[in-house]
Design an enzyme around this catalytic site. Structure first.
Site, short mmCIF file in Angstrom:
data_model
loop_
_atom_site.label_atom_id
_atom_site.label_comp_id
_atom_site.label_asym_id
_atom_site.label_seq_id
_atom_site.Cartn_x
_atom_site.Cartn_y
_atom_site.Cartn_z
N THR A 175 81.83 47.23 102.39
CA THR A 175 82.11 46.50 103.63
C THR A 175 81.13 45.33 103.70
O THR A 175 79.93 45.54 103.89
CB THR A 175 81.91 47.41 104.86
OG1 THR A 175 82.74 48.55 104.71
CG2 THR A 175 82.26 46.67 106.14
N LYS A 204 88.75 44.85 107.41
CA LYS A 204 87.79 45.96 107.51
C LYS A 204 86.88 45.76 108.73
O LYS A 204 86.59 46.70 109.47
CB LYS A 204 86.97 46.05 106.21
CG LYS A 204 85.87 47.09 106.22
CD LYS A 204 86.38 48.52 106.33
CE LYS A 204 85.21 49.47 106.57
NZ LYS A 204 85.63 50.81 106.95
N LYS A 235 74.72 48.11 110.51
CA LYS A 235 74.94 47.00 109.56
C LYS A 235 76.31 46.36 109.82
O LYS A 235 76.45 45.14 109.91
CB LYS A 235 74.83 47.56 108.14
CG LYS A 235 75.13 46.64 106.98
CD LYS A 235 76.53 46.66 106.41
CE LYS A 235 77.09 47.92 105.89
NZ LYS A 235 78.38 47.83 105.21
P1 NAP Z 1 75.75 55.27 100.73
O1 NAP Z 1 76.13 56.70 100.61
O2 NAP Z 1 74.49 54.91 101.41
O3 NAP Z 1 75.74 54.65 99.25
C1 NAP Z 1 75.35 53.32 99.06
C2 NAP Z 1 75.39 52.96 97.61
O4 NAP Z 1 74.87 51.61 97.45
C3 NAP Z 1 74.53 53.86 96.73
O5 NAP Z 1 75.11 53.96 95.46
C4 NAP Z 1 73.23 53.07 96.67
O6 NAP Z 1 72.42 53.38 95.57
C5 NAP Z 1 73.77 51.67 96.54
N1 NAP Z 1 72.77 50.65 96.87
C6 NAP Z 1 72.21 50.40 98.08
N2 NAP Z 1 71.33 49.38 98.00
C7 NAP Z 1 71.34 48.98 96.71
C8 NAP Z 1 70.66 47.96 96.02
N3 NAP Z 1 69.80 47.13 96.61
N4 NAP Z 1 70.91 47.83 94.69
C9 NAP Z 1 71.78 48.66 94.07
N5 NAP Z 1 72.47 49.64 94.69
C10 NAP Z 1 72.25 49.80 95.99
O7 NAP Z 1 76.88 54.42 101.45
P2 NAP Z 1 78.44 54.74 101.56
O8 NAP Z 1 78.68 55.52 102.79
O9 NAP Z 1 78.95 55.20 100.26
O10 NAP Z 1 78.98 53.25 101.88
C11 NAP Z 1 79.17 52.31 100.85
C12 NAP Z 1 79.93 51.12 101.45
O11 NAP Z 1 81.20 51.57 101.95
C13 NAP Z 1 79.22 50.46 102.63
O12 NAP Z 1 79.48 49.09 102.62
C14 NAP Z 1 79.87 51.13 103.83
O13 NAP Z 1 79.79 50.32 104.99
C15 NAP Z 1 81.30 51.26 103.33
N6 NAP Z 1 82.07 52.34 103.95
C16 NAP Z 1 81.51 53.55 104.21
C17 NAP Z 1 82.28 54.54 104.80
C18 NAP Z 1 81.73 55.90 105.12
O14 NAP Z 1 82.34 56.59 105.95
N7 NAP Z 1 80.63 56.34 104.53
C19 NAP Z 1 83.62 54.31 105.11
C20 NAP Z 1 84.18 53.07 104.79
C21 NAP Z 1 83.39 52.10 104.21
P3 NAP Z 1 71.31 54.57 95.66
O15 NAP Z 1 72.05 55.83 95.40
O16 NAP Z 1 70.33 54.21 94.64
O17 NAP Z 1 70.74 54.51 97.06
#
Ligand code: NAP
Length: 300
Positions: free
Chosen positions: A97, A172, A240
């Site tokens: 996102t 989104k 965010k």
């Molecule tokens: P998450 O569990 O926090 O995972 C984030 C991912 O990004 C991890 O692989 C993390 O790596 C990586 N990352 C963060 N900072 C980084 C950096 N500086 N360099 C390289 N890798 C980095 O988040 P998520 O829930 O999967 O969400 C991912 C995306 O999908 C976001 O944009 C979120 O808004 C969107 N989203 C989430 C949901 C939901 O319900 N969770 C639903 C729809 C959309 P590490 O493992 O090393 O931390």
């Protein structure tokens, strides 16, 4: 036909999608900043890459789902980033996102290397990702969309095409504005119900059937009553997104007068130390102000 895929970012969302790609039989390469998270995928036969550049070499399709703009900056544009390994004829899909402007910047950078690009963010959370039931939006060249659609069909229950790059990212943010306001409404409503001495189980029974019902209100409401704030969508990510929506709506001079209220509550909940908990922990800042804790079985 797409046979080889790299998936970068194995967080709550990415790990479910990568698992489903493996299940679907694609030859998968994975990369994650914290390498530990690659191990279960290596055990299931995925190749593990050391850098994003290394991950994307010679695969048909590159997909990633990363936290925020900074992560995209590092993983796509940074040293050893995707752009330094990807080549003409390959396709990249950003499922994070991010701002539509970020998608457009990605598209330009990829185009310079002869790479096709789609923005394809998702609705649904950790469970929908694991169960291949995401609601996916995609934008970019239509022929490229048609080419990758069979892959997306292994990840989601619906896929909507939104036309030019940036439009899926915009959709989104539109959706997450609605989500943020629903979560705020749920939190305010439950705190008020608690203060009014209503039986909260019965309150949730009404929320489940009435004409304002939504799956999001039901699942989050039930979890709040159980005091279950285990993370599907982190509160800090919702903050965010609220900040992204504010920037996006300001850029279009579109009014979002309720949004600052949600931003303020999210900021307070993060300041109270709940940023890593589920977004529903937004209620905790209201509970503090109200001097109550919303929990089942506490009617008077
Ligand atoms: P998450 O569990 O926090 O995972 C984030 C991912 O990004 C991890 O692989 C993390 O790596 C990586 N990352 C963060 N900072 C980084 C950096 N500086 N360099 C390289 N890798 C980095 O988040 P998520 O829930 O999967 O969400 C991912 C995306 O999908 C976001 O944009 C979120 O808004 C969107 N989203 C989430 C949901 C939901 O319900 N969770 C639903 C729809 C959309 P590490 O493992 O090393 O931390």
């Amino acid at each position: 036909m797409i046979k080889t895929i790299s998936y970068l970012g194995l967080g709550a969302m990415g790990s479910g999608m990568a698992s489903n790609l493996l299940k679907a039989g694609y030859e998968l390469t994975v990369w994650n900043r914290t390498a530990e998270k690659c191990k279960p995928f290596a055990r299931k036969g995925a190749r593990v890459a050391n850098t994003p550049a290394d991950a994307v070499r010679d695969v048909d399709l590159v997909m990633y789902c990363l936290s925020n703009e900074n992560a995209v900056e590092e993983v796509v544009f940074g040293p050893e980033g995707i752009l330094s390994g990807i080549n003409e004829g390959q396709t990249a899909i950003d499922m994070s996102t991010v701002l539509p402007a970020t998608s457009l910047r990605e598209r330009e950078a990829y185009a310079k290397r002869g790479v096709d690009f789609l923005d394809a963010p998702v609705f649904g959370s950790k469970r929908e990702s694991a169960e291949a039931k995401l609601w996916i939006m995609a934008a970019g060249n239509k022929a490229i969309f048609e080419k990758v659609k069979p892959v997306l069909e292994h990840l989601g229950q619906t896929i909507h095409y939104f036309g030019k790059n940036g439009n899926a990212a915009a959709m989104k943010l539109v959706g997450n504005l609605i989500v943020a306001l629903e979560m705020e409404a749920l939190a305010e409503g439950l705190v008020l119900a608690q203060k009014a001495g209503l039986d909260l189980n019965t309150v949730m029974k009404v929320v489940k059937v009435a004409d304002f019902r939504s799956p999001l209100l039901v699942s989050n409401g039930q979890n709040i009553l159980k005091r279950d704030f285990s993370t599907s969508f982190a509160l800090k990510l919702m903050l965010k997104d609220a900040d992204l929506i504010a920037k996006f709506s300001e850029s279009l001079e579109s009014p979002t007068p309720a949004l600052p209220v949600v931003q303020n509550n999210l900021e307070s909940a993060v300041a109270l130390g709940f940023g890593e908990e589920n977004a529903s922990a937004l209620i905790k800042s209201l509970e503090k102000e109200a001097g109550v804790e919303v929990k089942a079985g506490r009617s008077r």
